[in-house]
Design an enzyme around this catalytic site. Structure first.
Site, mmCIF file in Angstrom:
data_model
loop_
_atom_site.group_PDB
_atom_site.id
_atom_site.type_symbol
_atom_site.label_atom_id
_atom_site.label_comp_id
_atom_site.label_asym_id
_atom_site.label_seq_id
_atom_site.Cartn_x
_atom_site.Cartn_y
_atom_site.Cartn_z
ATOM 1 N N HIS A 186 0.834 -1.208 0.000
ATOM 2 C CA HIS A 186 0.000 0.000 0.000
ATOM 3 C C HIS A 186 0.873 1.265 0.000
ATOM 4 O O HIS A 186 0.671 2.177 -0.817
ATOM 5 C CB HIS A 186 -0.909 -0.057 1.237
ATOM 6 C CG HIS A 186 -1.752 1.155 1.492
ATOM 7 N ND1 HIS A 186 -3.102 1.202 1.214
ATOM 8 C CD2 HIS A 186 -1.447 2.372 2.032
ATOM 9 C CE1 HIS A 186 -3.587 2.388 1.563
ATOM 10 N NE2 HIS A 186 -2.607 3.126 2.062
ATOM 11 N N GLU A 187 1.845 1.319 0.886
ATOM 12 C CA GLU A 187 2.688 2.530 0.982
ATOM 13 C C GLU A 187 3.542 2.712 -0.271
ATOM 14 O O GLU A 187 3.744 3.842 -0.721
ATOM 15 C CB GLU A 187 3.563 2.483 2.239
ATOM 16 C CG GLU A 187 2.789 2.493 3.564
ATOM 17 C CD GLU A 187 1.837 3.682 3.712
ATOM 18 O OE1 GLU A 187 2.044 4.707 3.059
ATOM 19 O OE2 GLU A 187 0.865 3.553 4.499
#
Ligand SMILES: [Zn+2]
Length: 280
Positions: A186-187
């Site tokens: 996600h990051e």
């Protein structure tokens, strides 16, 4: 039922999600969003998107005594997950064990987003952000899972570039149900220029990605399939498996075609230092 994550108690998982699922990546300002759209559009005609590209990760494991000692197996599994998630973009993530660094520093270990500790740690440890993905791990401020910087901020503030991850969110960590390594997927999505799928809610243009249905707010847990949930438009389904939503790690497995294109555009525009290894 009370929900504990990284030493912080929330009333329940929903409250943790409302608090941001521990993702402290800054919310893009309307001005930044517009500027990025304009710049990408202005460059469209001169642009040829790469087919594949290798990105070397530099791991900086910040420790506090015995805490935060990420193992080789964890690194390998994490990199594998990134490669699976971004394979359709043509990205291959690599790293070298010889370059892995362990740094024992309690202040840096407990860093918060935008803190002096963060800047100090990154300025001291970071490898050339134009060429590498700096991947920091630590204990972080209670309640956080991680954060990232956006591609369009690289030029203005290179020192701070990279992703920061809660050590226990890596595969095999203890931050259940966020311990399968999807926080990093996600990051890294943010680092590659993606917004949350629920960005902007039902107002306006959402995450500026055409094929992710707009939804009013983050989904969490393991939302049932085949239901609209909180999609803004009738006949739409909220993207409950998307990496850029807030669902549990074992529920995340999807990136859309337009998200993949957006990543390529962002790299061609703002992370051109990565392109040396690219095939066009
Ligand atoms: Zn996020």
């Amino acid at each position: 039922m009370a929900f504990f994550i990284n030493n912080k108690e929330f009333k329940d998982q929903e409250e943790f999600i409302r608090y941001g699922r521990g993702c402290a990546t800054k919310i893009p300002t309307p001005i930044d969003i517009l500027r990025v759209d304009e710049e990408i559009k202005a460059n469209q005609t001169r642009r040829q998107l790469f087919l594949d590209l290798t990105i070397e990760i530099r791991f900086h494991h910040i420790t506090y005594g015995a805490r935060g000692l990420i193992t080789r197996t964890q690194r390998e599994r994490q990199v594998e997950l990134l490669n699976t998630a971004y394979s359709n973009v043509g990205l291959t993530f690599t790293y070298s064990e010889q370059e892995v660094k362990f740094i024992d520093n309690v202040n840096w270990y407990n860093m918060g987003h935008g803190s002096a500790s963060e800047r100090q740690a990154k300025t001291t440890l970071g490898a050339d952000p134009h060429k590498y993905l700096n991947f920091y791990t630590g204990g972080l401020v209670a309640g956080l899972l991680g954060w990232a910087t956006f591609p369009y901020d690289l030029a203005g503030d290179p020192d701070i570039d990279g992703v920061v991850m809660l050590d226990e969110s890596l595969p095999g960590g203890s931050a259940e149900p966020y311990n399968l390594g999807m926080t990093a997927v996600h990051e890294v999505g943010h680092w590659l220029g993606l917004y949350h799928t629920f960005q902007g809610g039902c107002d306006g243009v959402g995450d500026h990605v055409q094929d992710t249905p707009a939804h009013s707010s983050a989904n969490y847990g393991k939302p049932e399939e085949g239901k609209p949930h909180n999609a803004c438009n009738i006949n739409d389904f909220a993207p409950i498996h998307n990496y850029m939503n807030y669902v549990d790690d074992d529920w995340m497995n999807e990136l859309t075609t337009a998200q993949e294109t957006r990543i390529k555009e962002q790299i061609m525009m703002y992370r051109t230092g990565l392109l040396n290894s690219a095939n066009v």
